[in-house]
Motif scaffolding. Sequence first.
Motif, PDB file in Angstrom:
ATOM      1  N   TRP A  45      18.565  48.546  32.500  1.00 43.37           N
ATOM      2  CA  TRP A  45      19.175  47.758  31.428  1.00 43.37           C
ATOM      3  C   TRP A  45      20.431  48.447  30.898  1.00 43.37           C
ATOM      4  CZ3 TRP A  45      19.082  42.939  30.571  1.00 43.37           C
ATOM      5  CH2 TRP A  45      17.958  42.191  30.870  1.00 43.37           C
ATOM      6  N   ILE A  46      20.394  49.768  30.822  1.00 42.49           N
ATOM      7  CA  ILE A  46      21.585  50.503  30.383  1.00 42.49           C
ATOM      8  C   ILE A  46      22.708  50.315  31.398  1.00 42.49           C
ATOM      9  CG2 ILE A  46      22.522  52.829  30.007  1.00 42.49           C
ATOM     10  CD1 ILE A  46      19.805  53.534  28.739  1.00 42.49           C
ATOM     11  N   ALA A  47      22.377  50.378  32.690  1.00 40.37           N
ATOM     12  CA  ALA A  47      23.383  50.191  33.732  1.00 40.37           C
ATOM     13  C   ALA A  47      23.962  48.779  33.688  1.00 40.37           C
ATOM     14  CB  ALA A  47      22.775  50.474  35.106  1.00 40.37           C
ATOM     15  N   VAL A  48      23.121  47.776  33.446  1.00 49.40           N
ATOM     16  CA  VAL A  48      23.602  46.392  33.348  1.00 49.40           C
ATOM     17  C   VAL A  48      24.536  46.245  32.150  1.00 49.40           C
ATOM     18  CG1 VAL A  48      22.866  44.022  32.853  1.00 49.40           C
ATOM     19  CG2 VAL A  48      21.676  45.359  34.590  1.00 49.40           C
ATOM     20  N   ALA A  49      24.170  46.832  31.036  1.00 54.70           N
ATOM     21  CA  ALA A  49      25.020  46.749  29.840  1.00 54.70           C
ATOM     22  C   ALA A  49      26.354  47.451  30.076  1.00 54.70           C
ATOM     23  CB  ALA A  49      24.298  47.371  28.640  1.00 54.70           C
ATOM     24  N   MET A  50      26.331  48.612  30.708  1.00 56.57           N
ATOM     25  CA  MET A  50      27.579  49.326  30.998  1.00 56.57           C
ATOM     26  C   MET A  50      28.435  48.529  31.983  1.00 56.57           C
ATOM     27  SD  MET A  50      27.549  52.000  29.138  1.00 56.57           S
ATOM     28  CE  MET A  50      28.838  52.977  29.846  1.00 56.57           C
ATOM     29  N   GLY A  51      27.806  47.906  32.969  1.00 61.33           N
ATOM     30  CA  GLY A  51      28.539  47.072  33.921  1.00 61.33           C
ATOM     31  C   GLY A  51      29.189  45.884  33.235  1.00 61.33           C
ATOM     32  N   ALA A  52      28.480  45.261  32.292  1.00 60.37           N
ATOM     33  CA  ALA A  52      29.040  44.123  31.556  1.00 60.37           C
ATOM     34  C   ALA A  52      30.255  44.565  30.731  1.00 60.37           C
ATOM     35  CB  ALA A  52      27.979  43.507  30.653  1.00 60.37           C
ATOM     36  N   ILE A  53      30.175  45.730  30.129  1.00 58.72           N
ATOM     37  CA  ILE A  53      31.305  46.245  29.353  1.00 58.72           C
ATOM     38  C   ILE A  53      32.510  46.488  30.260  1.00 58.72           C
ATOM     39  CG2 ILE A  53      32.127  48.246  28.021  1.00 58.72           C
ATOM     40  CD1 ILE A  53      29.259  48.370  26.826  1.00 58.72           C
ATOM     41  N   VAL A  54      32.276  47.070  31.439  1.00 60.14           N
ATOM     42  CA  VAL A  54      33.370  47.321  32.387  1.00 60.14           C
ATOM     43  C   VAL A  54      34.005  46.005  32.831  1.00 60.14           C
ATOM     44  CG1 VAL A  54      33.884  48.162  34.726  1.00 60.14           C
ATOM     45  CG2 VAL A  54      32.515  49.546  33.171  1.00 60.14           C
ATOM     46  N   VAL A  55      33.193  44.987  33.106  1.00 63.00           N
ATOM     47  CA  VAL A  55      33.725  43.686  33.521  1.00 63.00           C
ATOM     48  C   VAL A  55      34.574  43.069  32.414  1.00 63.00           C
ATOM     49  CG1 VAL A  55      33.053  41.309  34.074  1.00 63.00           C
ATOM     50  CG2 VAL A  55      31.980  43.211  35.256  1.00 63.00           C
ATOM     51  N   ILE A  56      34.125  43.162  31.171  1.00 61.53           N
ATOM     52  CA  ILE A  56      34.889  42.611  30.048  1.00 61.53           C
ATOM     53  C   ILE A  56      36.232  43.342  29.903  1.00 61.53           C
ATOM     54  CG2 ILE A  56      34.929  42.422  27.523  1.00 61.53           C
ATOM     55  CD1 ILE A  56      31.868  41.885  27.714  1.00 61.53           C
ATOM     56  N   VAL A  57      36.209  44.678  30.025  1.00 63.95           N
ATOM     57  CA  VAL A  57      37.458  45.448  29.930  1.00 63.95           C
ATOM     58  C   VAL A  57      38.397  45.067  31.075  1.00 63.95           C
ATOM     59  CG1 VAL A  57      38.418  47.792  30.089  1.00 63.95           C
ATOM     60  CG2 VAL A  57      36.447  47.343  28.625  1.00 63.95           C
ATOM     61  N   LEU A  58      37.879  44.913  32.296  1.00 62.74           N
ATOM     62  CA  LEU A  58      38.713  44.506  33.431  1.00 62.74           C
ATOM     63  C   LEU A  58      39.305  43.119  33.218  1.00 62.74           C
ATOM     64  CD1 LEU A  58      36.725  45.801  36.528  1.00 62.74           C
ATOM     65  CD2 LEU A  58      39.000  46.509  35.785  1.00 62.74           C
ATOM     66  N   LEU A  59      38.507  42.208  32.693  1.00 64.95           N
ATOM     67  CA  LEU A  59      38.991  40.846  32.438  1.00 64.95           C
ATOM     68  C   LEU A  59      40.132  40.866  31.420  1.00 64.95           C
ATOM     69  CD1 LEU A  59      38.645  37.852  33.028  1.00 64.95           C
ATOM     70  CD2 LEU A  59      36.973  37.764  31.182  1.00 64.95           C
ATOM     71  N   ILE A  60      39.975  41.640  30.362  1.00 61.98           N
ATOM     72  CA  ILE A  60      41.037  41.751  29.360  1.00 61.98           C
ATOM     73  C   ILE A  60      42.293  42.341  29.991  1.00 61.98           C
ATOM     74  CG2 ILE A  60      41.723  42.958  27.240  1.00 61.98           C
ATOM     75  CD1 ILE A  60      38.747  42.700  26.364  1.00 61.98           C
ATOM     76  N   PHE A  61      42.126  43.380  30.832  1.00 65.42           N
ATOM     77  CA  PHE A  61      43.270  43.998  31.498  1.00 65.42           C
ATOM     78  C   PHE A  61      43.999  42.991  32.383  1.00 65.42           C
ATOM     79  CE2 PHE A  61      44.996  46.141  35.250  1.00 65.42           C
ATOM     80  CZ  PHE A  61      45.889  47.008  34.644  1.00 65.42           C
ATOM     81  N   ILE A  62      43.261  42.230  33.157  1.00 69.82           N
ATOM     82  CA  ILE A  62      43.877  41.248  34.063  1.00 69.82           C
ATOM     83  C   ILE A  62      44.592  40.152  33.270  1.00 69.82           C
ATOM     84  CG2 ILE A  62      43.367  39.449  35.767  1.00 69.82           C
ATOM     85  CD1 ILE A  62      41.182  41.341  36.841  1.00 69.82           C
ATOM     86  N   LEU A  63      43.974  39.673  32.199  1.00 66.90           N
ATOM     87  CA  LEU A  63      44.585  38.608  31.406  1.00 66.90           C
ATOM     88  C   LEU A  63      45.845  39.082  30.674  1.00 66.90           C
ATOM     89  CD1 LEU A  63      41.410  36.861  29.981  1.00 66.90           C
ATOM     90  CD2 LEU A  63      42.969  36.011  31.753  1.00 66.90           C
ATOM     91  N   GLN A  64      45.933  40.372  30.357  1.00 69.09           N
ATOM     92  CA  GLN A  64      47.116  40.883  29.679  1.00 69.09           C
ATOM     93  C   GLN A  64      48.234  41.260  30.636  1.00 69.09           C
ATOM     94  OE1 GLN A  64      45.735  44.110  27.206  1.00 69.09           O
ATOM     95  NE2 GLN A  64      45.291  42.733  25.497  1.00 69.09           N
ATOM     96  N   ASN A  65      47.941  41.412  31.905  1.00 66.42           N
ATOM     97  CA  ASN A  65      48.944  41.810  32.896  1.00 66.42           C
ATOM     98  C   ASN A  65      49.137  40.686  33.906  1.00 66.42           C
ATOM     99  OD1 ASN A  65      49.600  44.780  32.345  1.00 66.42           O
ATOM    100  ND2 ASN A  65      47.364  44.718  32.246  1.00 66.42           N
ATOM    101  N   THR A  66      49.754  39.607  33.447  1.00 65.38           N
ATOM    102  CA  THR A  66      49.927  38.435  34.306  1.00 65.38           C
ATOM    103  C   THR A  66      51.312  38.349  34.934  1.00 65.38           C
ATOM    104  OG1 THR A  66      50.546  37.131  32.389  1.00 65.38           O
ATOM    105  CG2 THR A  66      48.217  37.093  33.037  1.00 65.38           C
TER     106      THR A  66
END
Length: 127
Positions: A45-66
């Motif tokens: 569960w900790i790994a899933v939560a950390m993975g979700a946080i990484v995905v959210i950070v990546l999504l924000i990075f991609i959306l800001q660098n268009t």
Amino acid sequence: MSTQEPHIASASGTPFRKPKREKVPHSSTPQTGADIEHTNAGRMWIAVAMGAIVVIVLLIFILQNTKQVAISFFTWDFTMPLGVALLFAAIGGVLVMASVGGARIWQLRRAYKKTEPAPESKTSTDD
């Protein structure tokens, strides 16, 4: 070292040994946070939560660098958003790292199997 415990030497020559864990006796007294044994499900569960946080950070990075950037790879020339290009580069790096790590794990497993003692053959001594 006993003959029943085969080991594999690391790159530095020291053997890998599994650390022994102390068992916590169950009692009716309330347990503190240090007394509770961690489980694989909790770690997952900790790994899933950390993975979700990484995905959210990546999504924000991609959306800001268009901003569109020109990419040349061998004979191909194309444009794509900067965030997506960097994501593909990171995925490529992860794949290279995983293949090297997988090769090392395969090498260690082969070495471990070679050190396992041969199964004893059963012979009849009733003569």
